[in-house]
Design a protein around this motif. Structure first.
Motif, short mmCIF file in Angstrom:
data_model
loop_
_atom_site.label_atom_id
_atom_site.label_comp_id
_atom_site.label_asym_id
_atom_site.label_seq_id
_atom_site.Cartn_x
_atom_site.Cartn_y
_atom_site.Cartn_z
N LEU A 201 28.37 0.13 28.12
CA LEU A 201 28.00 -2.02 29.11
C LEU A 201 27.66 -0.94 30.16
O LEU A 201 27.67 0.54 30.43
N THR A 202 26.34 -1.69 30.25
CA THR A 202 24.74 -1.19 31.57
C THR A 202 25.07 -2.36 31.94
O THR A 202 24.63 -3.68 31.19
N PRO A 203 23.83 -2.59 33.37
CA PRO A 203 24.16 -3.63 34.14
C PRO A 203 23.07 -4.11 33.55
O PRO A 203 22.58 -5.67 33.90
N SER A 204 21.76 -4.10 33.84
CA SER A 204 20.38 -4.50 32.90
C SER A 204 20.03 -4.06 32.01
O SER A 204 19.82 -3.08 31.29
N LEU A 205 18.68 -5.25 31.82
CA LEU A 205 17.15 -4.28 30.63
C LEU A 205 17.11 -2.75 31.27
O LEU A 205 17.14 -2.55 30.77
N HIS A 206 16.82 -3.10 32.24
CA HIS A 206 16.67 -2.40 33.66
C HIS A 206 16.80 -0.94 32.81
O HIS A 206 15.80 0.62 32.42
N ASP A 207 18.28 -0.54 33.06
CA ASP A 207 18.95 0.59 32.79
C ASP A 207 18.46 0.62 31.40
O ASP A 207 18.83 1.70 30.80
N ALA A 208 19.30 -0.13 30.57
CA ALA A 208 19.27 0.21 29.04
C ALA A 208 17.25 0.85 28.26
O ALA A 208 16.87 1.57 27.89
N LEU A 209 16.32 0.49 29.01
CA LEU A 209 14.76 0.53 28.77
C LEU A 209 14.89 2.17 29.24
O LEU A 209 13.88 2.99 28.54
N ARG A 210 15.97 2.39 30.23
CA ARG A 210 15.09 3.56 30.99
C ARG A 210 15.78 4.72 29.54
O ARG A 210 15.33 6.09 29.56
N VAL A 211 17.14 4.48 28.91
CA VAL A 211 17.69 5.83 28.51
C VAL A 211 16.61 5.26 26.85
O VAL A 211 16.94 6.17 25.95
N LEU A 212 16.26 4.39 26.66
CA LEU A 212 15.27 4.05 25.81
C LEU A 212 13.99 5.53 25.55
O LEU A 212 13.41 5.34 24.46
N LYS A 213 13.52 5.55 27.16
CA LYS A 213 12.33 6.35 26.73
C LYS A 213 13.00 7.81 26.05
O LYS A 213 12.19 8.82 25.49
N ALA A 214 14.07 8.10 26.99
CA ALA A 214 14.71 9.55 26.25
C ALA A 214 15.32 9.52 24.81
O ALA A 214 15.10 10.45 24.56
N LEU A 215 15.81 8.53 24.90
CA LEU A 215 16.37 8.12 23.13
C LEU A 215 16.33 8.80 22.11
O LEU A 215 16.63 9.77 21.31
N PRO A 216 14.56 8.22 22.16
CA PRO A 216 14.45 8.32 20.03
C PRO A 216 13.37 9.50 20.60
O PRO A 216 13.61 10.71 19.56
N ARG A 217 13.41 10.30 21.51
CA ARG A 217 12.71 11.63 21.81
C ARG A 217 13.43 12.52 21.75
O ARG A 217 13.25 13.63 21.37
N ASN A 218 14.75 12.35 22.27
CA ASN A 218 15.39 13.28 22.32
C ASN A 218 16.63 13.45 20.37
O ASN A 218 16.69 14.74 20.34
N ALA A 219 16.84 12.35 20.04
CA ALA A 219 16.42 12.64 19.14
C ALA A 219 15.77 12.68 18.00
O ALA A 219 16.91 13.92 16.71
N THR A 220 14.78 12.46 17.24
CA THR A 220 13.96 13.15 16.48
C THR A 220 13.26 13.05 16.65
O THR A 220 12.04 13.61 16.29
N GLY A 221 11.65 12.88 17.84
CA GLY A 221 10.94 14.20 18.81
C GLY A 221 10.29 12.41 18.37
O GLY A 221 9.17 12.41 17.95
N GLN A 222 11.02 11.07 18.51
CA GLN A 222 9.67 10.59 18.18
C GLN A 222 9.79 9.20 19.53
O GLN A 222 10.58 9.67 20.26
#
Length: 727
Positions: free
Chosen positions: A243-264
């Motif tokens: 659970l996250t407050p808004s799309l803004h918070d999700a997009l912040r995580v999305l900046k890091a998630l693929p980069r940290n997971a697989t270098g994408q």
């Protein structure tokens, strides 16, 4: 999944993984490629600032998890979604099975979901007579093999193309080539009809947006979109921490998630789903859409002052990508359902201490997971806290109790170390020209043949504390007044490191003091889960040094230094000692940083034209202390020809008591390190940690290598010109 009843059985299972050459090669190839891919993906970004923002935002969400759930539920239900909440894994499985019965579903397609793995959802649904098909390629492969994932993002990373081709040949009844593109086509062909036949699609959710009731999915294959759109029923299973407050918070995580997971920079698909959608297969032309939120201890964890940090995890799997132990044994032996460092912690909370009790001992405490975590979780500390809790719940092991008892009394502990000088004589010392007087001839029976991968040094004849009164020089008008923290290894095993350090200080107007009441830093106690005694020895050291009289407390061992820096964490609930610990920790500095940044010694102080020297960066120096450049600059200043070698900041496999508990893993990690050292062409290997000296020197000498090993203080003292002091 973990089935071992005790550490002996677990070590046997780990040994089988170490014997799997393909697994080792696959893990090794990925471990070598990942850092470059990640660095490239984060290039031009302030990764540290992003991680800090994610950590702060996730902490805020976790502290308001209940409010976010209520807001999400209201908004999702307004859009036609049925929202469920399950207290336990079994309850979540039963809710989904009930949905299948009520909706008259028989065939289910599933996209990748670690939460569904956590609840063992497939097992439950198949027991209910439902046909469940995983549609993520990796998940489908391991489903066919009846095994769990070996990585959170790449579940079948442990398998070769030949193994997959053989598996697909069995499934299709015809021989399949071992070409990746053709195998993907086979999977696509076999799975397409499953989508068409499916009544229900089950997905996970990377994000659940409270302000809209929408969910977000982050995937690299198109299967999740087919799973969530084609069947007439869609069920999303998500942990409450998503659970996250808004799309803004999700997009912040999305900046890091693929980069940290697989270098994408971004995954192939990012899908947002809000409310019921049109569905021609449904009687009312609308898809039946359910979201099941899983608690399974998350609410209780969110209220735990220490472990609520765990709920920041964004499931990128990076903590496994950089773990030297995972690199050796893979996910089936380094997790239960969740793998990697986060898996060692979550296993305890989600699957019980019986599954976690052996796993948590298999952490080498190299800090690599903490350094790479996209949510800034102090994973090594959490793992040791879990170990301490399990010890408190099940009783402390005998060896742990003995260590705790001995270290709680400094005089007794140091008396044991002094006595060990005489006890070691029964094992003899090496007599060859290169090894004479340096190493034990025979290993104690306590150390089995598995410890024969390195030479074991003998204890020094005279500890540093006994030499110090004669070594100390009177300094008029000192630039710095410093206290030396010896630590057990430097004081009793390698006093020459401290002596060399004092040699480099000569002429620099450094007034050196060595408080005799100092004792072990307490790191071995933390590694053994003995937190009470760990705090006791911390108090002894804080009392021994008076920060008001000292400019610095210098450590020649980064493991000690890093642990001393962390003393305030031991007294978070004790304001008086927390203040004292903070004053103490603020004065702690490692040897190389002190010489490079404070003494600012130049080339004029050292003979130039020295041999080629490679550098091994100790885990607790580069990651624990954040020191990267100072030692390498010192090599150049000290007259050495610095040669870069592969993976300088990767662990050597020592880890203190870890190498005793898991010698086979330790030896394999060391082997890679020794190969890199010899490939570099260096004549000398320099490092800053006595533990690394013991591991690497012992390993190279066992090999008969010509490469010599020096502590940084020794390397500088050997090339220091006489005189040339600071004005």
């Amino acid at each position: 999944m973990q089935k071992a009843h005790d550490l002996k059985e677990y070590r046997e299972e780990v040994g089988q993984a170490l014997d799997n050459e393909f697994l080792r090669k696959a893990m090794d190839n990925f471990a070598r490629a990942y850092p470059q891919g990640r660095a490239k993906a984060f290039a031009g970004m302030d990764a540290a600032a992003l991680i800090a923002e994610i950590a702060e935002a996730k902490d805020e969400s976790v502290s308001h998890m209940e409010e976010l759930y209520q807001e999400f539920k209201k908004n999702a239900e307004a859009a036609g979604v049925k929202v469920h909440r399950a207290r336990t894994a079994a309850e979540a499985n039963e809710i989904i099975a009930d949905i299948a019965r009520e909706e008259n579903c028989k065939n289910i397609v599933k996209s990748k979901s670690m939460t569904a793995e956590e609840t063992l959802l497939n097992h439950h649904l198949e027991a209910e007579g439902l046909q469940v098909t995983e549609t993520d390629l990796g998940e489908w492969i391991i489903q066919l093999r009846h095994e769990g994932p070996t990585h959170m993002v790449m579940p079948a990373i442990h398998l070769s193309r030949d193994q997959v081709a053989g598996l697909f040949s069995q499934v299709t009844g015809s021989n399949q080539p071992n070409e990746v593109e053709k195998l993907v086509k086979v999977a696509r062909r076999e799975l397409r009809q499953r989508y068409v036949d499916a009544d229900m699609g089950i997905s996970g959710a990377n994000f659940c947006l409270a302000d809209s009731g929408a969910i977000g999915l982050v995937t690299n294959e198109g299967n999740a979109r087919l799973v969530t759109t084609l069947p007439r029923v869609h069920v999303a299973l998500a942990g409450l921490e998503k659970l996250t407050p808004s799309l803004h918070d999700a997009l912040r995580v999305l900046k890091a998630l693929p980069r940290n997971a697989t270098g994408q920079a971004i995954t192939s698909y990012v899908t947002w789903i809000k409310g019921q959608s049109e569905c021609k297969a449904a009687e009312d032309n609308k898809k039946s859409y359910h979201i099941v939120f899983l608690d399974n201890g998350r609410t209780a964890m969110s209220k735990d002052p220490l472990f609520k940090e765990v709920l920041r995890c964004i499931r990128c799997g990076a903590c496994a990508n950089v773990c030297p132990v995972y690199r050796m044994v893979g996910g089936h032996q380094y997790g239960h359902i969740y793998i990697g460092a986060i898996g060692l912690i979550l296993t305890y909370f989600f699957h019980g201490r019986d599954k976690a009790k052996n796993l948590v001992k298999n952490c080498i405490n190299c800090q690599a997971c903490k350094a790479v975590c996209a949510a800034g979780i102090d994973l090594p500390r959490m793992i040791k806290e879990v170990l301490a809790r399990i010890q408190d719940e099940e009783g402390h092991e005998l060896e742990s109790r003995l260590l705790s008892k001995a270290m709680s009394n400094r005089r007794f502990f140091h008396g044991l170390l002094r006595s060990a000088r005489y006890a070691q004589k029964m094992f003899g010392t090496k007599t060859s020209a290169d090894h004479k007087g340096k190493y034990q001839r025979h290993l104690p029976m306590l150390l089995s043949k598995e410890h024969g991968f390195r030479e074991i040094p003998k204890l020094a004849d005279t500890p540093f504390r006994d030499k110090f009164p004669k070594l100390r020089e009177k300094v008029e008008h000192p630039r710095y007044v410093v206290g030396l923290f010896g630590g057990c290894a430097e004081d009793f095993l390698y006093p020459e490191h401290l002596e060399s350090g004092m040699e480099t200080f000569k002429g620099q107007r450094v007034d050196v003091r060595y408080p005799m009441s100092q004792t072990c830093c307490g790191l071995p106690l933390m590694m053994m889960g003995e937190t009470t005694t760990e705090r006791d020895v911390a108090k002894q050291n804080i009392r021994a040094f008076d920060p008001a009289e000292l400019d610095y407390i210098i450590c020649h061992c980064p493991s000690c230094a890093s642990h001393l820096k962390g003393y305030p964490n031991l007294f978070k609930n004790d304001p008086e000692w927390h203040l004292l610990a903070q004053r103490f920790a603020d004065k702690v500095i490692d040897y190389s940083s002190f010489v490079q940044e404070e003494l600012e010694m130049g080339k004029e102080h050292f003979e130039q034209g020295g041999p080629r020297a490679a550098y091994h960066s100790p885990c607790h120096l580069c990651r624990g202390m954040g020191v990267h450049e100072a030692p390498r600059k010192l090599l150049g200043t000290g007259g050495y020809d610095y040669v870069e070698m592969k993976e300088e900041e990767v662990c050597c496999g020592f880890g203190g008591t870890y190498s005793v508990k898991f010698p086979r893993i330790s030896s394999q990690i060391l082997k890679t390190k020794l190969d890199h050292i010899e490939e570099s062409g260096a004549d000398l290997l320099v490092t800053d940690c006595p533990g690394c000296v013991m591991q690497i020197r012992g390993g190279l000498d066992k090999r008969g290598s010509k490469v010599k090993v020096r502590h940084m203080s020794e390397a500088l003292a050997e090339r220091k010109k006489p005189g040339g002091g600071h004005p």
